[in-house]
Design an enzyme around this catalytic site. Structure first.
Site, mmCIF file in Angstrom:
data_model
loop_
_atom_site.group_PDB
_atom_site.id
_atom_site.type_symbol
_atom_site.label_atom_id
_atom_site.label_comp_id
_atom_site.label_asym_id
_atom_site.label_seq_id
_atom_site.Cartn_x
_atom_site.Cartn_y
_atom_site.Cartn_z
ATOM 1 N N SER A 13 0.844 -1.196 0.000
ATOM 2 C CA SER A 13 0.000 0.000 0.000
ATOM 3 C C SER A 13 0.876 1.241 0.000
ATOM 4 O O SER A 13 1.669 1.456 0.931
ATOM 5 C CB SER A 13 -0.898 0.019 1.239
ATOM 6 N N HIS A 64 -1.080 -1.380 -4.404
ATOM 7 C CA HIS A 64 -2.357 -1.066 -3.746
ATOM 8 C C HIS A 64 -2.432 0.438 -3.483
ATOM 9 O O HIS A 64 -1.534 1.022 -2.866
ATOM 10 C CB HIS A 64 -2.471 -1.827 -2.426
ATOM 11 N N ASP A 123 -4.740 3.345 -1.864
ATOM 12 C CA ASP A 123 -5.839 3.675 -0.963
ATOM 13 C C ASP A 123 -6.321 5.096 -1.239
ATOM 14 O O ASP A 123 -5.563 6.057 -1.089
ATOM 15 C CB ASP A 123 -5.381 3.573 0.491
ATOM 16 N N MET A 183 -8.958 7.902 -0.103
ATOM 17 C CA MET A 183 -9.810 8.274 1.031
ATOM 18 C C MET A 183 -10.285 9.705 0.874
ATOM 19 O O MET A 183 -9.542 10.572 0.413
ATOM 20 C CB MET A 183 -9.030 8.121 2.339
ATOM 21 N N HIS A 237 -8.394 0.924 -4.146
ATOM 22 C CA HIS A 237 -9.401 0.741 -3.099
ATOM 23 C C HIS A 237 -10.041 2.095 -2.810
ATOM 24 O O HIS A 237 -9.414 2.986 -2.231
ATOM 25 C CB HIS A 237 -8.724 0.175 -1.848
ATOM 26 N N MET A 254 -12.264 4.342 -0.843
ATOM 27 C CA MET A 254 -12.951 4.581 0.430
ATOM 28 C C MET A 254 -13.554 5.969 0.368
ATOM 29 O O MET A 254 -13.162 6.894 1.089
ATOM 30 C CB MET A 254 -11.962 4.427 1.596
ATOM 31 N N MET A 288 -11.231 -6.038 5.339
ATOM 32 C CA MET A 288 -10.505 -5.062 6.143
ATOM 33 C C MET A 288 -10.291 -5.641 7.538
ATOM 34 O O MET A 288 -11.249 -5.891 8.268
ATOM 35 C CB MET A 288 -11.286 -3.747 6.225
ATOM 36 N N PHE A 317 -6.437 4.711 8.384
ATOM 37 C CA PHE A 317 -5.043 4.987 8.711
ATOM 38 C C PHE A 317 -4.211 3.713 8.653
ATOM 39 O O PHE A 317 -4.710 2.619 8.930
ATOM 40 C CB PHE A 317 -4.925 5.592 10.115
ATOM 41 N N ASP A 344 -6.439 -6.670 4.242
ATOM 42 C CA ASP A 344 -5.774 -5.373 4.387
ATOM 43 C C ASP A 344 -5.938 -4.879 5.807
ATOM 44 O O ASP A 344 -7.057 -4.721 6.296
ATOM 45 C CB ASP A 344 -6.406 -4.376 3.404
#
Length: 220
Positions: free
Chosen positions: A10, A35, A37, A39, A68, A70, A139, A145, A177
């Protein structure tokens, strides 16, 4: 014979001042996927990157981008992340009103579709979705975080999802993850995971250690 576990570092734990270099380094070190992330500071309590950064990173590696999302509402961003170079787009069922429609949209863009389950999201959420998707992301921390501790109850969830995938007989990746390191990785794999997201455990020590860190996650 079981396939080797895939490692998806990540970039949330990478040095953001030199992300391109970091992506090239983990590629060379043996990462299978990258990966990413995403957010929004709303669906999860953190704010990271947008499609512009994904697009900027795309020339730095040929490895699949495991994106991913979010973010909520998620549907209006799918086209942008697909165009930016995502290979797999994973969403949360809570991030839109009609998750089946969201999955259909991702597939229509020619991308692999994933569903992510938060720690309190039940396995039954996959009912009527599993046949449509390419990846399930469990998850094992509450998202938002890096550096959090692995939530033990998620091992039972991984086992339950593994049983469902095997019963379906379709090749669906089961990714985990959160809190994944050399100690928790073998437990997640034993429960049925075949892909691991690891941020802190991959990027610890700097580029000279990335290959060893990835080997440790594989149990080598």
């Amino acid at each position: 014979m079981a396939s080797p576990v895939r490692i998806a570092p990540s970039i949330l734990s990478a040095d953001f001042a030199k992300l391109g270099e970091e992506v090239r380094a983990i590629d060379t070190a043996g990462a299978d996927w990258i990966h990413i992330d995403v957010m929004d500071g709303h669906f999860v309590p953190n704010l990271t990157i947008g499609p512009g950064v994904v697009k900027a990173l795309r020339p730095h590696t040929d490895k699949p981008f495991d994106v991913h999302l979010m973010i909520s509402p998620v549907d209006s961003f799918l086209d942008d992340f697909a165009a930016a170079g995502a290979d797999t787009i994973t969403v949360h069922p809570e991030a839109g009103a009609h998750v089946h429609r969201t999955i259909q949209h991702i597939k229509s863009l020619g991308k692999r579709a994933g569903i992510s389950l938060n720690p309190a999201t039940p396995v039954e959420t996959l009912d009527y979705l599993l046949e449509e998707i390419d990846l399930v992301l469990v998850m094992s921390v509450n998202p938002g975080f890096g550096g959090q501790s692995f939530i033990e109850s998620q091992l039972r969830k991984i086992e339950a999802i593994r049983a469902r995938i095997d019963a379906l007989g379709k090749p669906i990746d089961l990714e985990v993850d959160g809190g994944v390191d050399a100690e928790t990785a073998p437990r997640a794999i034993a429960a049925g995971a075949d892909a691991l997201v690891a941020g802190t455990a991959t990027f610890r020590g700097g580029p000279d250690f990335y290959a060893a860190n990835i080997r440790a996650l594989r149990g080598e």
